[in-house]
Motif scaffolding. Sequence first.
Motif, PDB file in Angstrom:
ATOM      1  N   ASP A  10       0.855  -1.182   0.000  1.00  0.00           N
ATOM      2  CA  ASP A  10       0.000   0.000   0.000  1.00  0.00           C
ATOM      3  C   ASP A  10       0.896   1.239   0.000  1.00  0.00           C
ATOM      4  OD1 ASP A  10      -1.789   2.050   0.442  1.00  0.00           O
ATOM      5  OD2 ASP A  10      -2.968   0.979   1.938  1.00  0.00           O
ATOM      6  N   GLU A  11       1.015   1.875  -1.167  1.00  0.00           N
ATOM      7  CA  GLU A  11       1.903   3.034  -1.280  1.00  0.00           C
ATOM      8  C   GLU A  11       1.413   4.198  -0.447  1.00  0.00           C
ATOM      9  OE1 GLU A  11       2.514   4.129  -5.287  1.00  0.00           O
ATOM     10  OE2 GLU A  11       3.357   2.182  -5.916  1.00  0.00           O
ATOM     11  N   ALA A  12       0.098   4.386  -0.362  1.00  0.00           N
ATOM     12  CA  ALA A  12      -0.435   5.532   0.374  1.00  0.00           C
ATOM     13  C   ALA A  12      -0.068   5.451   1.856  1.00  0.00           C
ATOM     14  CB  ALA A  12      -1.947   5.608   0.200  1.00  0.00           C
ATOM     15  N   GLU A  13      -0.156   4.259   2.429  1.00  0.00           N
ATOM     16  CA  GLU A  13       0.149   4.087   3.847  1.00  0.00           C
ATOM     17  C   GLU A  13       1.582   3.628   4.084  1.00  0.00           C
ATOM     18  OE1 GLU A  13      -1.890   4.862   6.257  1.00  0.00           O
ATOM     19  OE2 GLU A  13      -3.586   5.357   4.946  1.00  0.00           O
ATOM     20  N   ASP A  14       2.287   3.264   3.001  1.00  0.00           N
ATOM     21  CA  ASP A  14       3.669   2.773   3.089  1.00  0.00           C
ATOM     22  C   ASP A  14       3.755   1.551   4.004  1.00  0.00           C
ATOM     23  OD1 ASP A  14       6.366   2.628   2.557  1.00  0.00           O
ATOM     24  OD2 ASP A  14       6.925   3.978   4.198  1.00  0.00           O
ATOM     25  N   VAL A  15       2.846   0.599   3.766  1.00  0.00           N
ATOM     26  CA  VAL A  15       2.854  -0.648   4.531  1.00  0.00           C
ATOM     27  C   VAL A  15       2.564  -1.801   3.578  1.00  0.00           C
ATOM     28  CG1 VAL A  15       2.111   0.393   6.705  1.00  0.00           C
ATOM     29  CG2 VAL A  15       0.395  -0.477   5.101  1.00  0.00           C
ATOM     30  N   TYR A  16       2.982  -2.983   3.976  1.00  0.00           N
ATOM     31  CA  TYR A  16       2.603  -4.200   3.282  1.00  0.00           C
ATOM     32  C   TYR A  16       1.335  -4.728   3.968  1.00  0.00           C
ATOM     33  CZ  TYR A  16       7.091  -4.196   0.894  1.00  0.00           C
ATOM     34  OH  TYR A  16       8.163  -3.858   0.110  1.00  0.00           O
ATOM     35  N   ARG A  17       0.260  -4.842   3.181  1.00  0.00           N
ATOM     36  CA  ARG A  17      -1.030  -5.202   3.760  1.00  0.00           C
ATOM     37  C   ARG A  17      -1.322  -6.684   3.521  1.00  0.00           C
ATOM     38  NH1 ARG A  17      -4.505  -2.038   5.880  1.00  0.00           N
ATOM     39  NH2 ARG A  17      -3.538  -0.204   4.900  1.00  0.00           N
ATOM     40  N   VAL A  18      -1.611  -7.389   4.603  1.00  0.00           N
ATOM     41  CA  VAL A  18      -1.956  -8.811   4.551  1.00  0.00           C
ATOM     42  C   VAL A  18      -3.466  -8.934   4.737  1.00  0.00           C
ATOM     43  CG1 VAL A  18      -1.593 -11.080   5.585  1.00  0.00           C
ATOM     44  CG2 VAL A  18       0.286  -9.428   5.516  1.00  0.00           C
ATOM     45  N   ARG A  19      -4.128  -9.543   3.744  1.00  0.00           N
ATOM     46  CA  ARG A  19      -5.578  -9.744   3.809  1.00  0.00           C
ATOM     47  C   ARG A  19      -5.890 -11.221   3.626  1.00  0.00           C
ATOM     48  NH1 ARG A  19      -9.006  -5.597   3.283  1.00  0.00           N
ATOM     49  NH2 ARG A  19     -10.319  -7.111   4.367  1.00  0.00           N
ATOM     50  N   ARG A  53      11.396  -5.667   3.921  1.00  0.00           N
ATOM     51  CA  ARG A  53      12.668  -5.739   4.623  1.00  0.00           C
ATOM     52  C   ARG A  53      12.448  -5.459   6.105  1.00  0.00           C
ATOM     53  NH1 ARG A  53      16.766  -2.348   0.616  1.00  0.00           N
ATOM     54  NH2 ARG A  53      16.471  -3.655  -1.251  1.00  0.00           N
ATOM     55  N   ALA A  54      13.458  -5.772   6.882  1.00  0.00           N
ATOM     56  CA  ALA A  54      13.372  -5.559   8.324  1.00  0.00           C
ATOM     57  C   ALA A  54      13.050  -4.095   8.621  1.00  0.00           C
ATOM     58  CB  ALA A  54      14.678  -5.964   8.997  1.00  0.00           C
ATOM     59  N   GLY A  55      12.055  -3.885   9.464  1.00  0.00           N
ATOM     60  CA  GLY A  55      11.652  -2.532   9.828  1.00  0.00           C
ATOM     61  C   GLY A  55      10.507  -1.982   9.017  1.00  0.00           C
ATOM     62  N   ASP A  56      10.136  -2.646   7.906  1.00  0.00           N
ATOM     63  CA  ASP A  56       9.002  -2.181   7.104  1.00  0.00           C
ATOM     64  C   ASP A  56       7.694  -2.414   7.864  1.00  0.00           C
ATOM     65  OD1 ASP A  56      10.671  -1.434   5.111  1.00  0.00           O
ATOM     66  OD2 ASP A  56      10.301  -3.175   3.816  1.00  0.00           O
ATOM     67  N   GLY A  57       6.732  -1.549   7.613  1.00  0.00           N
ATOM     68  CA  GLY A  57       5.434  -1.690   8.258  1.00  0.00           C
ATOM     69  C   GLY A  57       4.598  -2.775   7.601  1.00  0.00           C
ATOM     70  N   VAL A  58       3.946  -3.586   8.407  1.00  0.00           N
ATOM     71  CA  VAL A  58       3.056  -4.638   7.934  1.00  0.00           C
ATOM     72  C   VAL A  58       1.723  -4.460   8.638  1.00  0.00           C
ATOM     73  CG1 VAL A  58       2.616  -7.118   7.838  1.00  0.00           C
ATOM     74  CG2 VAL A  58       4.920  -6.254   7.441  1.00  0.00           C
ATOM     75  N   ALA A  59       0.639  -4.428   7.863  1.00  0.00           N
ATOM     76  CA  ALA A  59      -0.710  -4.270   8.413  1.00  0.00           C
ATOM     77  C   ALA A  59      -1.516  -5.515   8.077  1.00  0.00           C
ATOM     78  CB  ALA A  59      -1.384  -3.028   7.839  1.00  0.00           C
ATOM     79  N   ILE A  60      -2.126  -6.111   9.075  1.00  0.00           N
ATOM     80  CA  ILE A  60      -2.993  -7.278   8.880  1.00  0.00           C
ATOM     81  C   ILE A  60      -4.424  -6.815   9.104  1.00  0.00           C
ATOM     82  CG2 ILE A  60      -3.584  -9.598   9.650  1.00  0.00           C
ATOM     83  CD1 ILE A  60      -0.754  -9.974  10.564  1.00  0.00           C
ATOM     84  N   GLY A  61      -5.226  -6.842   8.036  1.00  0.00           N
ATOM     85  CA  GLY A  61      -6.615  -6.417   8.120  1.00  0.00           C
ATOM     86  C   GLY A  61      -6.916  -5.273   7.185  1.00  0.00           C
ATOM     87  N   VAL A  96      -4.151  -4.246  12.317  1.00  0.00           N
ATOM     88  CA  VAL A  96      -3.069  -4.279  13.301  1.00  0.00           C
ATOM     89  C   VAL A  96      -1.768  -4.031  12.543  1.00  0.00           C
ATOM     90  CG1 VAL A  96      -1.798  -5.713  14.928  1.00  0.00           C
ATOM     91  CG2 VAL A  96      -4.283  -5.815  14.858  1.00  0.00           C
ATOM     92  N   VAL A  97      -1.042  -2.983  12.919  1.00  0.00           N
ATOM     93  CA  VAL A  97       0.166  -2.572  12.207  1.00  0.00           C
ATOM     94  C   VAL A  97       1.368  -2.793  13.111  1.00  0.00           C
ATOM     95  CG1 VAL A  97       1.307  -0.704  10.965  1.00  0.00           C
ATOM     96  CG2 VAL A  97      -1.198  -0.845  10.980  1.00  0.00           C
ATOM     97  N   PHE A  98       2.427  -3.373  12.573  1.00  0.00           N
ATOM     98  CA  PHE A  98       3.650  -3.579  13.338  1.00  0.00           C
ATOM     99  C   PHE A  98       4.851  -3.457  12.408  1.00  0.00           C
ATOM    100  CE2 PHE A  98       2.081  -7.618  11.840  1.00  0.00           C
ATOM    101  CZ  PHE A  98       3.197  -8.240  11.314  1.00  0.00           C
ATOM    102  N   ASP A  99       6.005  -3.253  12.982  1.00  0.00           N
ATOM    103  CA  ASP A  99       7.256  -3.225  12.220  1.00  0.00           C
ATOM    104  C   ASP A  99       7.752  -4.649  12.057  1.00  0.00           C
ATOM    105  OD1 ASP A  99       7.189  -0.481  12.078  1.00  0.00           O
ATOM    106  OD2 ASP A  99       8.331  -0.211  13.931  1.00  0.00           O
ATOM    107  N   TRP A 100       7.898  -5.052  10.818  1.00  0.00           N
ATOM    108  CA  TRP A 100       8.217  -6.445  10.550  1.00  0.00           C
ATOM    109  C   TRP A 100       9.691  -6.734  10.791  1.00  0.00           C
ATOM    110  CZ3 TRP A 100      10.544  -8.880   5.943  1.00  0.00           C
ATOM    111  CH2 TRP A 100      10.463 -10.288   5.984  1.00  0.00           C
TER     112      TRP A 100
END
Length: 479
Positions: free
Chosen positions: A361-370, A411-419, A425-429
């Motif tokens: 997700d470029e807008a939120e700068d996170v990798y989104r897991v659905r 990569r390490a430190g990238d944001g990951v959002a599940i949902g 839920v967003v965390f640093d991967w």
Amino acid sequence: MTTFVDRVELHVAAGNGGHGCASVHREKFKPLGGPDGGNGGRGGDVILVVDQSVTTLLEYHHSPHRKATNGQPGAGDNRSGKDGQDLVLTVPDGTVVLDKQGEVLADLVGEGTTFIAGQGGRGGLGNAALSSARRKAPGFALLGEPGEARDIVLELKTVADVALVGYPSAGKSSLISVLSAAKPKIADYPFTTLVPNLGVVTAGSTVYTIADVPGLIPGASQGRGLGLEFLRHVERCSVLVHVLDTATLESDRDPITDLDIIEEELKQYGGLEDRPRIVVLNKIDIPDGQDLADMIRPDLEERGYQVYEASAVARTGLKELSFALAGIVAEARAAKPKEEATRIVITPKAVDDAGFTVTYDEAEDVYRVRGDKPERWVRQTDFNNDEAVGYLADRLNRLGVEDRLMKAGARAGDGVAIGSEENAVVFDWEPSMMAGAEMLGRRGEDHRLEAPRPAAQRRRDRDAQRDDAQREYDEFDPF
């Protein structure tokens, strides 16, 4: 006061699932007997059920918020929580369920037809159910899932075989009152009928229902008068009956013009072009009415209409009309395809279907897991419990989320959002999550529940600890 409602917005909320229990069995001479936490109960569903005795949605107009009960939490001694009670809402036959965007979710026709408007949440597993050979004493339990909550729209479309359409005061209610046992309100002023009237007619061996649509005037399909509210009630009919007033006192109206205007409104509403039409020239008991009927009948028959003359007051022409309608209804019923036996459609899972997706997700700068599983697992995790968080990490790793994130370029430190964006839920991967057990040590293993060590082994361990302590003291040099 409102007595008839055929469209409401309903806010439904299913029950939440009960939380699982984390408990350790204790009894005399056995204070640590293993995990015995029970599972949480399932939340209650919100269910719509067709009831023939219900004719309006008035109840939900006054009380639009409905919620089922929650499941109870589990308890120790392997006691599961009680399931929540389902909330059953009765609706009239012919109710259509839509979402907020207008998409049809269900069309409820027939006594006893049901639809689950809100799915209750699953109960969380207790630590007894989570224990295994590797995880002997889990110090956590899963949370119950929240019940489904959403806004739906209920629309009532009258289930009738024959629909009477026409101008106000054309005599539709009078015809229903003499053709059936229905007792609608009848008066000599426009818009007497404010709700659709429904009656049952018996003609020979055919029994059919007949309804009128109040308030059709020019512009009804755009919202003028009452027509827009009630045009939906003709959608299920097999035949349309134009009731034309041959004794109108309005100088600017005549039956032919009335017919053309009503047909144009039906055309604008759409979806009724294939329904057969019948024309009833009403109020022929009045001398001027009979004369006008004789004048316009040839023109109507030239257009292809079946024309019948009737008088609700004098009760003339009713038998011919009722049997003609019965014939059309019987033909329509015979032409309907027979209902096929219920078929079970098995759709095999695609070979490359992992059950979840990973996108950037470029807008939120996170990798989104659905995906159903990852999102459900996140909802069931108590993030205040490190062991529960590690258990979630292991589950996600086994599902393949870690691998998919790496392939997607995370990569390490990238944001990951599940949902979803609204509830994620967003965390640093950190790639170390793929070894969830290493993240929190030997999770789920309680040394207190292990078999006691032999005496010789305990003595050797004590000697080794004493030797280590002495060596550290000898090597200590304060200067």
